[in-house]
Enzyme design. Structure first.
Site, short mmCIF file in Angstrom:
data_model
loop_
_atom_site.label_atom_id
_atom_site.label_comp_id
_atom_site.label_asym_id
_atom_site.label_seq_id
_atom_site.Cartn_x
_atom_site.Cartn_y
_atom_site.Cartn_z
N ILE A 1 54.43 84.14 0.71
CA ILE A 1 54.90 83.01 -0.10
C ILE A 1 55.74 82.08 0.78
CG2 ILE A 1 54.81 84.29 -2.26
CD1 ILE A 1 57.84 84.70 -2.07
N CYS B 1 54.83 80.23 5.37
CA CYS B 1 54.95 81.42 4.52
C CYS B 1 55.62 82.57 5.28
CB CYS B 1 53.57 81.85 4.03
SG CYS B 1 52.77 80.60 3.00
N ASP B 2 56.31 83.40 4.52
CA ASP B 2 56.97 84.55 5.12
C ASP B 2 56.07 85.78 5.04
OD1 ASP B 2 57.17 85.42 2.46
OD2 ASP B 2 59.27 84.83 2.29
N MET B 3 56.61 86.94 5.34
CA MET B 3 55.81 88.17 5.38
C MET B 3 55.23 88.53 4.01
SD MET B 3 58.05 90.44 8.05
CE MET B 3 57.03 91.88 7.82
#
Length: 133
Positions: free
Chosen positions: A23, A18-20
């Site tokens: 998601i 997941c990114d910042m």
């Protein structure tokens, strides 16, 4: 052209994918699709590594992906794959990622490929017909 049977594999989103925003990073979806394609190839009795040793390279030449909804850490999902012969040298995988347990479609993709010989030239190989059975 003839479509193959539908293959599916179940997976779960890992935190580090997941990114910042919390998601799944869009590039990670490509890994999910590739994992399912390789499973699909195995399900047809073909071994990707053995094909390479025989001088047969199956390569992606184009991907069209529609990101519909995001996956989040801990989500379970299935990735489907089926293959269709488009021409003598090209084939297409139709793939989808569906979240579980609601089966909501998260991504739909068309992945176009071809086969190359050991010299990197497009070539038709009888063995890849197994993909379309």
């Amino acid at each position: 052209m003839t479509n193959s049977t539908l293959f599916q594999v179940e997976m779960e989103v890992r935190d580090y994918e997941c990114d910042m925003e919390g998601i799944v990073n869009n590039a990670v979806y490509m890994n999910y699709l590739e994992h399912a394609r390789h499973g699909f190839i195995r399900s047809k009795g073909l071994n990707f590594g053995e094909l390479i040793r025989q001088g047969i390279q199956l390569v992606v030449i184009r991907i069209e992906a529609d990101y519909l909804l995001p996956l989040r850490s801990g989500d379970r999902f299935i990735v489907t794959a089926s293959a269709e012969k488009v021409s003598k040298l090209r084939f297409r995988f139709t793939q989808e990622i569906r979240r579980l347990p609601d089966a909501k479609s998260m991504l739909k993709a068309q992945v176009f490929g071809t086969s190359l010989n050991a010299e990197g030239k497009p070539k038709y190989f009888d063995v890849i017909e197994k993909l379309f059975e």
